[in-house]
Design a protein around this motif. Sequence first.
Motif, PDB file in Angstrom:
ATOM      1  N   ALA A 176     -86.896   2.545 -30.052  1.00 40.81           N
ATOM      2  CA  ALA A 176     -85.763   1.459 -30.230  1.00 40.81           C
ATOM      3  C   ALA A 176     -84.677   1.891 -29.249  1.00 40.81           C
ATOM      4  N   LEU A 177     -84.318   3.093 -28.966  1.00 36.61           N
ATOM      5  CA  LEU A 177     -83.170   3.359 -28.201  1.00 36.61           C
ATOM      6  C   LEU A 177     -83.658   2.695 -26.575  1.00 36.61           C
ATOM      7  N   ALA A 178     -84.890   3.024 -26.321  1.00 36.99           N
ATOM      8  CA  ALA A 178     -85.467   2.811 -24.948  1.00 36.99           C
ATOM      9  C   ALA A 178     -85.295   1.159 -24.999  1.00 36.99           C
ATOM     10  N   THR A 179     -85.767   0.594 -25.916  1.00 38.01           N
ATOM     11  CA  THR A 179     -85.651  -0.821 -25.900  1.00 38.01           C
ATOM     12  C   THR A 179     -84.235  -1.482 -25.569  1.00 38.01           C
ATOM     13  N   HIS A 180     -83.257  -0.790 -26.403  1.00 43.31           N
ATOM     14  CA  HIS A 180     -82.156  -1.367 -26.555  1.00 43.31           C
ATOM     15  C   HIS A 180     -81.511  -0.930 -24.828  1.00 43.31           C
ATOM     16  N   MET A 181     -81.653   0.193 -24.431  1.00 42.94           N
ATOM     17  CA  MET A 181     -81.156   0.507 -23.071  1.00 42.94           C
ATOM     18  C   MET A 181     -81.801  -0.517 -21.951  1.00 42.94           C
ATOM     19  N   ASP A 182     -83.107  -0.728 -22.202  1.00 45.55           N
ATOM     20  CA  ASP A 182     -83.756  -1.982 -21.287  1.00 45.55           C
ATOM     21  C   ASP A 182     -83.090  -3.331 -21.367  1.00 45.55           C
ATOM     22  N   GLN A 183     -82.789  -3.653 -22.728  1.00 46.09           N
ATOM     23  CA  GLN A 183     -82.183  -4.939 -22.913  1.00 46.09           C
ATOM     24  C   GLN A 183     -80.658  -5.254 -22.314  1.00 46.09           C
ATOM     25  N   GLN A 184     -79.920  -3.867 -22.461  1.00 47.48           N
ATOM     26  CA  GLN A 184     -78.622  -4.075 -21.947  1.00 47.48           C
ATOM     27  C   GLN A 184     -78.376  -3.543 -20.394  1.00 47.48           C
ATOM     28  N   PHE A 185     -79.266  -2.763 -20.001  1.00 46.52           N
ATOM     29  CA  PHE A 185     -79.401  -2.513 -18.599  1.00 46.52           C
ATOM     30  C   PHE A 185     -80.868  -2.798 -18.116  1.00 46.52           C
ATOM     31  N   PRO A 186     -81.208  -4.112 -17.817  1.00 46.33           N
ATOM     32  CA  PRO A 186     -82.673  -4.322 -17.422  1.00 46.33           C
ATOM     33  C   PRO A 186     -83.097  -3.249 -16.571  1.00 46.33           C
ATOM     34  N   GLY A 187     -84.479  -3.053 -16.825  1.00 49.03           N
ATOM     35  CA  GLY A 187     -85.292  -1.922 -16.229  1.00 49.03           C
ATOM     36  C   GLY A 187     -84.918  -0.413 -16.282  1.00 49.03           C
ATOM     37  N   THR A 188     -83.875  -0.027 -16.990  1.00 47.20           N
ATOM     38  CA  THR A 188     -83.485   1.063 -17.364  1.00 47.20           C
ATOM     39  C   THR A 188     -84.556   2.083 -18.059  1.00 47.20           C
ATOM     40  N   PHE A 207     -79.922  22.349  -7.342  1.00 44.63           N
ATOM     41  CA  PHE A 207     -79.915  21.188  -7.758  1.00 44.63           C
ATOM     42  C   PHE A 207     -79.304  20.069  -7.058  1.00 44.63           C
ATOM     43  N   PRO A 208     -79.650  19.043  -7.198  1.00 42.44           N
ATOM     44  CA  PRO A 208     -79.211  17.943  -6.087  1.00 42.44           C
ATOM     45  C   PRO A 208     -77.918  17.475  -6.937  1.00 42.44           C
ATOM     46  N   ALA A 209     -77.093  16.918  -6.240  1.00 42.97           N
ATOM     47  CA  ALA A 209     -75.476  16.748  -6.578  1.00 42.97           C
ATOM     48  C   ALA A 209     -75.492  15.167  -7.326  1.00 42.97           C
ATOM     49  N   TYR A 210     -76.497  15.237  -8.106  1.00 43.23           N
ATOM     50  CA  TYR A 210     -76.289  14.071  -9.189  1.00 43.23           C
ATOM     51  C   TYR A 210     -75.216  14.238 -10.119  1.00 43.23           C
ATOM     52  N   ARG A 211     -74.513  12.722 -10.627  1.00 38.48           N
ATOM     53  CA  ARG A 211     -73.605  13.153 -11.726  1.00 38.48           C
ATOM     54  C   ARG A 211     -74.094  12.236 -12.618  1.00 38.48           C
ATOM     55  N   ILE A 212     -73.708  12.383 -13.938  1.00 38.86           N
ATOM     56  CA  ILE A 212     -74.107  11.528 -15.209  1.00 38.86           C
ATOM     57  C   ILE A 212     -73.534  10.205 -14.798  1.00 38.86           C
ATOM     58  N   GLU A 213     -74.377   9.196 -15.151  1.00 41.18           N
ATOM     59  CA  GLU A 213     -73.975   7.693 -15.243  1.00 41.18           C
ATOM     60  C   GLU A 213     -73.223   7.648 -16.411  1.00 41.18           C
ATOM     61  N   GLU A 214     -71.926   7.349 -16.412  1.00 40.84           N
ATOM     62  CA  GLU A 214     -71.330   7.303 -17.563  1.00 40.84           C
ATOM     63  C   GLU A 214     -71.645   5.959 -18.551  1.00 40.84           C
ATOM     64  N   GLN A 215     -71.607   4.939 -17.818  1.00 43.53           N
ATOM     65  CA  GLN A 215     -71.835   3.546 -18.572  1.00 43.53           C
ATOM     66  C   GLN A 215     -73.109   3.601 -19.600  1.00 43.53           C
ATOM     67  N   ARG A 216     -74.379   3.951 -18.874  1.00 46.36           N
ATOM     68  CA  ARG A 216     -75.484   3.917 -19.701  1.00 46.36           C
ATOM     69  C   ARG A 216     -75.423   5.038 -20.630  1.00 46.36           C
ATOM     70  N   THR A 217     -74.919   6.328 -20.525  1.00 50.51           N
ATOM     71  CA  THR A 217     -74.903   7.686 -21.259  1.00 50.51           C
ATOM     72  C   THR A 217     -74.043   7.250 -22.495  1.00 50.51           C
ATOM     73  N   ALA A 218     -72.696   6.590 -22.090  1.00 48.80           N
ATOM     74  CA  ALA A 218     -72.040   6.344 -23.383  1.00 48.80           C
ATOM     75  C   ALA A 218     -72.654   5.062 -24.307  1.00 48.80           C
ATOM     76  N   ALA A 219     -73.325   4.236 -23.456  1.00 47.07           N
ATOM     77  CA  ALA A 219     -74.035   3.117 -24.449  1.00 47.07           C
ATOM     78  C   ALA A 219     -75.150   3.698 -25.234  1.00 47.07           C
ATOM     79  N   ALA A 220     -75.821   4.624 -24.726  1.00 49.77           N
ATOM     80  CA  ALA A 220     -77.207   5.146 -25.456  1.00 49.77           C
ATOM     81  C   ALA A 220     -76.495   5.993 -26.666  1.00 49.77           C
TER      82      ALA A 220
END
Length: 270
Positions: A105-117, A204-217
């Motif tokens: 359900a979480l994955a479905t919600h994230m896909d609906q709010q951020f298509p393709g996530t 490790f690569p210099a990635y950072r947390i994607e705040e919008q999706r993480t906070a939404a989850a």
Amino acid sequence: MLRLILHALAALILTLLTQIGGVAYLFALAAARICGLRRFPAKLALFLLCYAAATVATQFAAPAFGRVPLSCMAGAEDRLIVHSPIYCALNRNYITPKLRDLAEALATHMDQQFPGTVTVALDANFPFVNGFPLLPHLSHADGKKLDFAYYYKDAGGAFLNGATRSPIGYFAFEEPGPGEELPCAGHHDWLTTRWNFDALQPLFPAYRIEEQRTAAAVAWLTTEGAARFGLQKIFIEPHLKNALGISDAHVRFQGCRAARHDDHIHVQIE
């Protein structure tokens, strides 16, 4: 006598790593003796065959013990994936049906709010026996715990779908900045799994947390997840909780003897 000790040690290690590996190892030893196999490659092949058969059988037996596997055979359209086939090979992908429903359900919600996530699952639990430890985790022992990877972006701010900083999804930490909350400052517990792995961090690569999706989850987990699926706790490091603007009481600090949680999100249900 030494050979007996080595076989017992191998069975113990395989049991701790995979839960069913020790039984498969002992069965393979007995089968090799019955078949008269003496060469190491033949014995190894027999063990791998026994282990693979036991792993497949476990998928059918685990539901009788209240657990179901998350699939590592994700298709192009799947929005919930297990990070690596190694999790399934080691039988670390089992959870209760209710927790599986929450994850989907979480994955479905994230896909609906951020298509393709894509939402990435990490360690879950072993298939059998409440209380059996999933090392190095302290609490993944009853099918009701599951780790998710954070959502990441690259140095330029572009979202990296399904990516993690670490090849195994763990130990690539988001270090707190100057003045941020350090709940374990001054603690020097000798019995702890709060390992910093300082030498690994530059690799490790210099990635950072994607705040919008993480906070939404996290927001979905603490509302819909709690109301529909009985979400009980989420573990996130305090400096990330503050940075993401999270104040919900479900989101807690796990303590200074448990592993750091600025490389993954720990979720557990009632």
